[in-house]
Scaffold this active site. Structure first.
Site, mmCIF file in Angstrom:
data_model
loop_
_atom_site.group_PDB
_atom_site.id
_atom_site.type_symbol
_atom_site.label_atom_id
_atom_site.label_comp_id
_atom_site.label_asym_id
_atom_site.label_seq_id
_atom_site.Cartn_x
_atom_site.Cartn_y
_atom_site.Cartn_z
ATOM 1 N N GLY A 25 -3.953 43.450 63.638
ATOM 2 C CA GLY A 25 -4.740 43.757 64.832
ATOM 3 C C GLY A 25 -3.945 44.647 65.777
ATOM 4 N N GLY A 65 0.946 46.741 71.939
ATOM 5 C CA GLY A 65 1.582 46.905 70.629
ATOM 6 C C GLY A 65 0.653 46.406 69.556
ATOM 7 N N ASN A 66 1.220 46.073 68.412
ATOM 8 C CA ASN A 66 0.383 45.685 67.276
ATOM 9 C C ASN A 66 0.773 44.322 66.731
ATOM 10 O OD1 ASN A 66 -1.066 48.097 67.335
ATOM 11 N ND2 ASN A 66 0.561 49.128 66.187
ATOM 12 N N VAL A 67 -0.140 43.774 65.926
ATOM 13 C CA VAL A 67 0.138 42.508 65.261
ATOM 14 C C VAL A 67 0.182 42.790 63.753
ATOM 15 C CG1 VAL A 67 -0.634 40.125 64.927
ATOM 16 C CG2 VAL A 67 -1.097 41.273 67.098
ATOM 17 N N ASP A 82 -8.964 34.637 79.120
ATOM 18 C CA ASP A 82 -9.412 35.743 78.264
ATOM 19 C C ASP A 82 -9.981 35.179 76.964
ATOM 20 O OD1 ASP A 82 -9.888 38.379 77.594
ATOM 21 O OD2 ASP A 82 -7.872 38.732 76.811
HETATM 22 N N1 LIG Z 1 -1.444 34.721 64.538
HETATM 23 C C1 LIG Z 1 -2.336 35.613 64.100
HETATM 24 N N2 LIG Z 1 -2.847 35.534 62.847
HETATM 25 C C2 LIG Z 1 -3.762 36.439 62.423
HETATM 26 N N3 LIG Z 1 -4.232 37.458 63.166
HETATM 27 C C3 LIG Z 1 -3.771 37.580 64.430
HETATM 28 C C4 LIG Z 1 -2.809 36.675 64.957
HETATM 29 N N4 LIG Z 1 -2.550 37.019 66.232
HETATM 30 C C5 LIG Z 1 -3.317 38.090 66.489
HETATM 31 N N5 LIG Z 1 -4.043 38.442 65.417
HETATM 32 C C6 LIG Z 1 -4.997 39.573 65.324
HETATM 33 O O1 LIG Z 1 -4.568 40.613 66.188
HETATM 34 C C7 LIG Z 1 -5.547 40.838 67.233
HETATM 35 C C8 LIG Z 1 -4.821 41.198 68.533
HETATM 36 O O2 LIG Z 1 -3.920 40.127 68.877
HETATM 37 P P1 LIG Z 1 -3.792 39.602 70.352
HETATM 38 O O3 LIG Z 1 -5.116 39.078 70.775
HETATM 39 O O4 LIG Z 1 -2.654 38.671 70.439
HETATM 40 O O5 LIG Z 1 -3.447 40.975 71.075
HETATM 41 P P2 LIG Z 1 -4.125 41.613 72.350
HETATM 42 O O6 LIG Z 1 -5.535 41.201 72.474
HETATM 43 O O7 LIG Z 1 -3.921 43.044 72.451
HETATM 44 O O8 LIG Z 1 -3.193 40.934 73.343
HETATM 45 P P3 LIG Z 1 -2.631 41.442 74.696
HETATM 46 O O9 LIG Z 1 -3.774 41.270 75.617
HETATM 47 O O10 LIG Z 1 -1.466 40.515 74.897
HETATM 48 O O11 LIG Z 1 -2.212 42.872 74.486
HETATM 49 C C9 LIG Z 1 -6.360 39.541 67.291
HETATM 50 O O12 LIG Z 1 -7.668 39.782 67.806
HETATM 51 C C10 LIG Z 1 -6.390 39.137 65.815
HETATM 52 O O13 LIG Z 1 -7.360 39.879 65.104
HETATM 53 MG MG LIG Z 2 -6.554 39.595 72.104
#
Ligand SMILES: Nc1ncnc2c1ncn2[C@@H]1O[C@H](COP(=O)(O)OP(=O)(O)OP(=O)(O)O)[C@@H](O)[C@H]1O
Ligand SMILES: [Mg+2]
Length: 346
Positions: free
Chosen positions: A50, A55-57, A174
């Site tokens: 994601g 950044g990225n996950v 959120d």
């Molecule tokens: N532990 C995890 N296992 C599988 N997929 C995940 C996991 N954590 C995050 N993801 C995927 O990555 C996406 C983005 O992660 P996350 O929600 O933590 O980031 P974000 O929304 O950009 O957060 P931030 O607001 O901190 O920037 C999630 O919607 C999900 O699809």
């Molecule tokens: Mg998120």
């Protein structure tokens, strides 16, 4: 490390202190968990799961224990005004929650950082348990409406996660399908605490919380809010679990309020938040539609539950603790493996 942005009101010393505080916090955490702190060299990156605001996950394999994890990598460039509050908050909240190890909160294994002095980039790496999907992806890939017992089972776990957060004075702020993670074995985990905030009884006055479609009216009306903003979001999510369509879907804050009022009726005097600076007279009087009209996929029990989550009056709105006792939370649990037909798990 050089200071990112001299104009933004933070001194070099402030920024160094902030980085130092973060480094200390992360080192303490990593050292407590293993002899040598984990580093990026211990992981092989598989693919992106994601994209985040900072950044990225990624899906990664830990070469030490051979297990898969999710790596959330937050990049803080020198153009930023120091380390964003939301990042510091997410690490603090997740670190605090990790100690409690709740089954419905995504687990944090380790946090470590890399400082690229030359490029002026701080990379914060959060190693979390990896889940199979997020609820948004899941709902958009299942071929038909989710069965009643699964809808209840998923909702019950979200409520348990929220009750745990709220009982630790943490408001998620959120809550949305993208931040609710799901596994094949039907376990549900709340994630993304970037906007979470430790709260006293009533906090307030920022509109930068809760993504639009799930945002509670008192937040849109710039009034005080409590942990029950997460319950409004939950009401919208439960409706979406059944219909796979957002219940209220505005493109901006004004449209979001109008969409809520058009469907759920314009709140009358006593339901209009008394602290709101917005005049109720600026909105036409819309009549409330029934949940049956708005979402024909929901069971009567689901409608009763959603109705209690979507109370305009934040005092009357059901709390996570009270929701635990709602009959909708007591499904005849049939354990089946979740398997969207068109989506491979991450
Ligand atoms: N532990 C995890 N296992 C599988 N997929 C995940 C996991 N954590 C995050 N993801 C995927 O990555 C996406 C983005 O992660 P996350 O929600 O933590 O980031 P974000 O929304 O950009 O957060 P931030 O607001 O901190 O920037 C999630 O919607 C999900 O699809
Ligand atoms: Mg998120």
């Amino acid at each position: 490390m050089s200071r990112p942005n001299q104009e933004q009101g933070q001194s070099d010393e402030d920024y160094r202190m902030e980085v130092h505080r973060l480094q200390k916090m992360m080192n303490n955490m990593s050292c407590a968990q293993q002899q040598r702190p984990l580093g990026l060299q211990d992981f092989s990156v598989s693919h992106a799961l994601g994209k985040g605001a900072y950044g990225n996950v990624y899906r990664v394999r830990n070469n030490r224990d051979g297990k898969d994890y999710a790596l959330k990598q937050i990049l803080i460039s020198s153009k930023n005004e120091g380390i964003p509050q939301s990042v510091l908050r997410e690490i603090t909240v997740m670190k605090h929650l990790a100690k409690k190890n709740h089954p419905n909160i995504v687990g944090l294994k380790s946090v470590f950082h890399i400082v690229d002095e030359q490029c002026g980039i701080l990379k914060i790496n959060m190693i979390m348990e990896k889940c199979d999907w997020d609820l948004h992806t899941f709902l958009r890939n299942i071929p038909r409406t989710i069965p009643e017992h699964q809808a209840r089972h998923v909702t019950a776990q979200i409520v348990r996660g929220l009750d745990f957060l709220h009982s630790h004075s943490i408001v998620h702020r959120d809550l949305k399908p993208q931040n609710i993670l799901l596994n094949r074995d039907q376990t549900v985990k709340l994630a993304d605490f970037g906007l979470s905030k430790e709260h006293s009884n009533t906090t307030a006055f920022t509109t930068l919380v809760v993504t639009l479609w799930y945002r509670a009216p008192e937040v849109l009306l710039q009034s005080y809010y409590t942990s029950t903003i997460d319950m409004w979001a939950l009401g919208c999510i439960v409706s979406e679990i059944y219909s796979r369509q957002p219940l209220f879907a505005g493109q901006d804050e004004a449209q979001q309020l109008t969409d809520i009022f058009k469907k759920w009726g314009t709140p009358t005097g006593k339901d209009w938040p008394s602290e709101s600076v917005i005049d109720p007279k600026s909105y036409p009087i819309y009549k409330r539609k029934s949940l049956q009209e708005l979402n024909r996929h929901m069971s009567p029990l689901a409608m009763d539950f959603v109705d209690k989550c979507l109370s305009y009056d934040r005092i009357k709105r059901i709390s996570a603790r009270a929701a635990l006792n709602h009959p909708f939370m007591k499904p005849p649990v049939m354990r089946r493996v979740l398997q969207p037909l068109h989506a491979n798990n991450k």
